[in-house]
Design a protein around this motif. Structure first.
Motif, PDB file in Angstrom:
ATOM      1  N   ARG A  99      -4.283  -6.013   5.371  1.00 14.29           N
ATOM      2  CA  ARG A  99      -2.989  -6.019   4.682  1.00 14.29           C
ATOM      3  C   ARG A  99      -2.730  -4.779   3.829  1.00 14.29           C
ATOM      4  O   ARG A  99      -1.703  -4.695   3.157  1.00 14.29           O
ATOM      5  CB  ARG A  99      -2.896  -7.245   3.768  1.00 14.29           C
ATOM      6  CG  ARG A  99      -2.868  -8.544   4.522  1.00 14.29           C
ATOM      7  CD  ARG A  99      -3.143  -9.702   3.568  1.00 14.29           C
ATOM      8  NE  ARG A  99      -3.202 -10.956   4.284  1.00 14.29           N
ATOM      9  CZ  ARG A  99      -2.153 -11.753   4.462  1.00 14.29           C
ATOM     10  NH1 ARG A  99      -0.977 -11.433   3.945  1.00 14.29           N
ATOM     11  NH2 ARG A  99      -2.271 -12.879   5.142  1.00 14.29           N
ATOM     12  N   CYS A 100      -3.656  -3.837   3.820  1.00  5.33           N
ATOM     13  CA  CYS A 100      -3.395  -2.593   3.096  1.00  5.33           C
ATOM     14  C   CYS A 100      -2.140  -1.946   3.686  1.00  5.33           C
ATOM     15  O   CYS A 100      -2.027  -1.822   4.910  1.00  5.33           O
ATOM     16  CB  CYS A 100      -4.553  -1.605   3.275  1.00  5.33           C
ATOM     17  SG  CYS A 100      -6.070  -2.061   2.431  1.00  5.33           S
ATOM     18  N   ALA A 101      -1.215  -1.523   2.832  1.00  2.00           N
ATOM     19  CA  ALA A 101      -0.056  -0.791   3.352  1.00  2.00           C
ATOM     20  C   ALA A 101      -0.472   0.656   3.599  1.00  2.00           C
ATOM     21  O   ALA A 101      -1.379   1.175   2.936  1.00  2.00           O
ATOM     22  CB  ALA A 101       1.110  -0.868   2.378  1.00  2.00           C
ATOM     23  N   VAL A 102       0.186   1.277   4.573  1.00  2.00           N
ATOM     24  CA  VAL A 102      -0.236   2.583   5.050  1.00  2.00           C
ATOM     25  C   VAL A 102       0.725   3.683   4.591  1.00  2.00           C
ATOM     26  O   VAL A 102       1.940   3.501   4.601  1.00  2.00           O
ATOM     27  CB  VAL A 102      -0.328   2.542   6.599  1.00  2.00           C
ATOM     28  CG1 VAL A 102      -0.435   3.936   7.184  1.00  2.00           C
ATOM     29  CG2 VAL A 102      -1.517   1.674   7.016  1.00  2.00           C
ATOM     30  N   ILE A 103       0.142   4.788   4.172  1.00  2.00           N
ATOM     31  CA  ILE A 103       0.942   5.960   3.800  1.00  2.00           C
ATOM     32  C   ILE A 103       1.225   6.759   5.062  1.00  2.00           C
ATOM     33  O   ILE A 103       0.304   7.106   5.802  1.00  2.00           O
ATOM     34  CB  ILE A 103       0.196   6.834   2.778  1.00  2.00           C
ATOM     35  CG1 ILE A 103      -0.034   6.026   1.490  1.00  2.00           C
ATOM     36  CG2 ILE A 103       0.969   8.117   2.493  1.00  2.00           C
ATOM     37  CD1 ILE A 103      -0.866   6.747   0.453  1.00  2.00           C
ATOM     38  N   GLU A 104       2.517   7.041   5.303  1.00  2.00           N
ATOM     39  CA  GLU A 104       2.896   7.809   6.490  1.00  2.00           C
ATOM     40  C   GLU A 104       3.371   9.197   6.067  1.00  2.00           C
ATOM     41  O   GLU A 104       3.661   9.437   4.892  1.00  2.00           O
ATOM     42  CB  GLU A 104       4.019   7.079   7.231  1.00  2.00           C
ATOM     43  CG  GLU A 104       3.562   5.721   7.767  1.00  2.00           C
ATOM     44  CD  GLU A 104       4.700   4.987   8.449  1.00  2.00           C
ATOM     45  OE1 GLU A 104       5.095   5.431   9.540  1.00  2.00           O
ATOM     46  OE2 GLU A 104       5.213   4.011   7.878  1.00  2.00           O
ATOM     47  N   ALA A 105       3.462  10.084   7.064  1.00  2.00           N
ATOM     48  CA  ALA A 105       3.852  11.479   6.793  1.00  2.00           C
ATOM     49  C   ALA A 105       5.166  11.553   6.020  1.00  2.00           C
ATOM     50  O   ALA A 105       5.317  12.363   5.099  1.00  2.00           O
ATOM     51  CB  ALA A 105       3.956  12.247   8.112  1.00  2.00           C
ATOM     52  N   GLN A 106       6.100  10.668   6.367  1.00  2.00           N
ATOM     53  CA  GLN A 106       7.412  10.696   5.684  1.00  2.00           C
ATOM     54  C   GLN A 106       7.266  10.380   4.186  1.00  2.00           C
ATOM     55  O   GLN A 106       8.028  10.901   3.363  1.00  2.00           O
ATOM     56  CB  GLN A 106       8.366   9.705   6.350  1.00  2.00           C
ATOM     57  CG  GLN A 106       7.749   8.329   6.544  1.00  2.00           C
ATOM     58  CD  GLN A 106       8.770   7.256   6.911  1.00  2.00           C
ATOM     59  OE1 GLN A 106       9.923   7.330   6.505  1.00  2.00           O
ATOM     60  NE2 GLN A 106       8.340   6.257   7.670  1.00  2.00           N
TER      61      GLN A 106
END
Ligand code: IMP
Ligand code: MG
Length: 337
Positions: A99-106
């Motif tokens: 359930r960790c939220a992911v950091i994306e390039a945007q």
């Protein structure tokens, strides 16, 4: 055996990495679980002559008998975590909650180009704020959606609960510090989440009744990177005269320096429910402390400073760091003040 939280009492960079590494080697927890915002934090550990600046992998990796977990409240940057897994060699004992939220390039792009976040607040530019916005907006990707993370996916709250039922020690590694809390800190010059012990417990999915100790970490002076109020700040030249010049682990920015802020510390102890106080970098503030491992070896001014902190906060000082190496510490849990 209990769950123990290590939390920051100032503006981050209190030396939590070294403290967690020390506790991992000496208390031998079965789990070290990372809590806090995400890869905006850099925890420094010097182990076997190598310097690590960990942003995702728990600093307890130095204890090979411990499982390394990243709690569901923590943001994960897949590239950063995979690099650190490689660097620390913990691949077969690391779990990332699904359930960790992911950091994306945007998110990183938004963080770095935003006049407000980068310009005014002085964010670390690691995408944490925008990723938490995405999470709150219910549009974030989760670790579960990322194929390269698949082999590490875990149910962190379940694993922690099982360990606690087996009476095993679980160490929860907080990041950032009290003054950077979205709720309790110097808003708007703060990070994108609360950073106090209650939230650190929630980050790894441990209920408040399961927490036995909160070890609140303070540096012997205060440092702050980025903008925002700093009551005890001194001019940079004065810090230089004291020989205190620091640069951020993640950003490389020069840190602002100030004297120990007793008012901030008292409030941090109150809101974190601190049961133990840890003081770091005593050797940088007082001559003759470097590498000391016994309280009685400390010069009188350093001892008086530690005693004053204990008195004003009304919480026992249990650990003092006197150098960068993991073993440079005075462990007052085994030696009385
Ligand atoms: P952000 O968390 O990257 O959005 O940055 C917001 C503010 O918190 C900035 O002033 C950062 O320098 C500060 N900050 C965030 N994480 C840390 C940390 O781990 N150590 C020190 N400062 C931090
Ligand atoms: Mg740091």
């Amino acid at each position: 055996m209990p769950a123990v939280i290590v939390a920051g009492g100032q503006f981050g960079d209190e030396g939590k990495g070294k403290i967690v590494a020390y506790l991992a080697l000496h208390d031998r927890p079965k789990i070290v679980a990372r809590a806090g915002v995400g890869p905006n934090a850099g925890h420094t550990v010097i182990f076997r002559g190598k310097k690590f600046g960990l942003r995702q992998v728990p600093s307890g990796f130095v204890h090979e008998g411990a499982r390394m977990l990243i709690g569901p409240g923590v943001l994960v940057n897949p590239e950063v975590v995979l690099e650190e897994i490689e660097e620390t060699g913990v691949g077969d004992r690391l779990g990332i909650d699904r359930r960790c939220a992911v950091i994306e390039a945007q998110h990183i792009e938004q963080d770095r180009t935003s006049e407000h976040l980068k310009g005014k607040i002085g964010s670390t530019g690691t995408g944490c704020g925008p990723a938490n916005v995405a999470r709150v907006s219910r549009v974030a990707k989760l670790a579960d959606d990322i194929p390269t993370l698949r082999r590490f996916l875990a149910d962190v709250p379940r694993e922690v609960d099982d360990a606690l039922h087996r009476d095993e020690l679980v160490l929860i590694e907080g990041s950032q510090g009290f003054g950077l809390s979205l709720v309790h800190g110097t808003y708007p010059y703060v990070t994108s989440k609360d950073t106090s012990a209650s939230t650190l417990a929630a980050d790894v999915g441990v209920g408040p009744t399961r927490i036995e100790e909160v070890m609140l970490v303070f540096k012997a002076y205060v440092s702050r990177v980025g903008a925002g109020p700093f009551a005890t700040e001194m001019p940079p030249e004065e810090a230089e005269e004291l020989g205190i010049v620091e640069y951020g682990t993640v950003t490389g920015r020069r840190r602002r320096i100030g004297t120990f802020d007793f008012e901030l510390a008292k409030r941090a102890a109150m809101i974190n429910g601190a049961t133990q106080i840890v003081i770091t970098c005593l050797d940088r503030l007082f001559k003759g402390c470097s590498g000391m491992r016994s309280f009685s070896q400390l010069p009188p001014d350093a001892r008086a400073f530690v005693e004053r902190i204990e008195e004003e906060l009304g919480v026992p000082v249990t650990l003092i760091s006197t150098g960068e190496n993991i073993e440079d510490a005075i462990d007052l849990r085994t030696e009385k003040l």
